[in-house]
Write an enzyme that holds these catalytic residues in place. Sequence first.
Site, short mmCIF file in Angstrom:
data_model
loop_
_atom_site.label_atom_id
_atom_site.label_comp_id
_atom_site.label_asym_id
_atom_site.label_seq_id
_atom_site.Cartn_x
_atom_site.Cartn_y
_atom_site.Cartn_z
N GLU A 111 34.68 11.73 41.39
CA GLU A 111 33.68 10.50 41.67
C GLU A 111 33.52 10.33 43.46
O GLU A 111 34.57 10.05 43.71
CB GLU A 111 34.20 9.30 40.96
CG GLU A 111 32.97 8.10 40.83
CD GLU A 111 32.79 7.32 42.10
OE1 GLU A 111 31.80 7.44 42.86
OE2 GLU A 111 33.67 6.26 42.22
N CYS B 212 31.02 2.92 47.44
CA CYS B 212 30.15 4.24 46.71
C CYS B 212 29.06 4.17 46.34
O CYS B 212 27.94 4.81 46.67
CB CYS B 212 31.20 5.20 45.99
SG CYS B 212 31.59 4.52 44.31
#
Length: 486
Positions: free
Chosen positions: A253, A287
Amino acid sequence: MSVNRSLLIGGDEVPAAGGRTTEDLNPHTGHVLAEVAAASPADVTRAVDAADAAFPGWSTTAPTQRRRVLSRAADLLEERAADAAALMAGETGGTLGWSMFNVGLAATILREAAAATTLPVGEVLAGDNPDALSLAVRQPAGVVAAFAPWNAPLILGARAVAAPLATGNTVVVKASEEAPLTCALFIADVLRDAGLPPGVLNVLTNDPADAARTAETLIADPRVRRVNFTGSTKVGRRIGELAARHLTPAVLELGGKNSILVLDDADLEYAVDAVAFGAYLNSGQICMSADRVLVDRTLADEFAARLAEKAKALPGGDPTDPHTVIGPLINAQAARRVAGLVDDAAEAGARVLSGGGAPDGAHYPATVLAGVTPDMRIHTEEIFGPVCTVLPVDGEDEAVAVANDSPYGLTAGIVTRDVTRGLGVARRLRTGIAHVNDQSVDDDPTAPFGGVGDSGYGRFGGRAGVEAFTDLRWITLQQRPKQFPF
């Protein structure tokens, strides 16, 4: 006053080989918060030894017992919320609101993992042999190498270990050098106190100079059967290459260049509030943070002016002050990098509508840019700071085209009064996640979380998390003797 922490290996707190340590700094004050052990390759091997030795026992532990441990850990985390928030503020500069959100979501991640322990682990297949019972069975993979990042340390620290532990794996966590206490050791303490057996979870801390060697040693160990990494695309690409070299499946990720699309029918006040949250939560160090706002040209000037006014009013400063919204970045170097992106854009003709200027140590103000063009670095690079760019577009087709014009593909938001229209736009975006009538930052442990392209591969959450950390096997039981041709 700083604290000292050792490695956690086999249930024991042990010093690194040779007694080496490294400093953990407070980004707001610059003072030493802690001295932590600096692991060597020999320590990495010791940690994998412990995890491998604990695997047979933990993998065959009753699912209800694994559920009990994870559920109790969630309760303990919530009971220690004030301690967790104070630690997170001191180590990462997280504001009180962000820190408490981390506590709540991390506890939910642990509870969802607990629930996953008793999900079905296989199915009976129809098969082509009426005399055999054909089974598809999921089993724990083995030792998991987990990498816990600093930016949402409790959330991502819990996510690094929860699903692997729930599915019967043992774990070696390599903690972020920027937040080893919060992202790994605090989580490990909670799980230990909840009854997790020794060796099931082991924690490595290391000096920043040793990060690559530590990761390489951990992934290269043949007993490591899964890699679980959350972090930057640059490092994630290297982690993926190392895992592929050893044919070890990985969940990655990574970063994002996330857009919020403000369509021509949007409620402008709602859109400004949504974008400000998506761009400036945790000073943009998520993110999923909104880097680009793609606004229909008919609304763009008014939207940009309103967003700039809101950004100017957001209080910044000491993360321990409950009124602070914009705390420090993780360190002064990160603040200088963000300031450099803004300065380069301004020199090339972009307009700074709010914020900008020189950083104050690790602090940088909430910033809005207009007039950004594709040739500017800030248009394509992940910002990872409290900055967003407002880009006018002519209609939703151009908005989709600009949003998709990126190697990243993590998340997006679409703001519109027409949710059916928003769904149509969401389906055209090349992202792993899209939120209609919302901004880009959201997480739900029951949902498949992850991106595409340079934002990584694999999924966390729900059934996807179970599948990521188990091996699917085919087992048959021949009920009557077979007739063989020779």
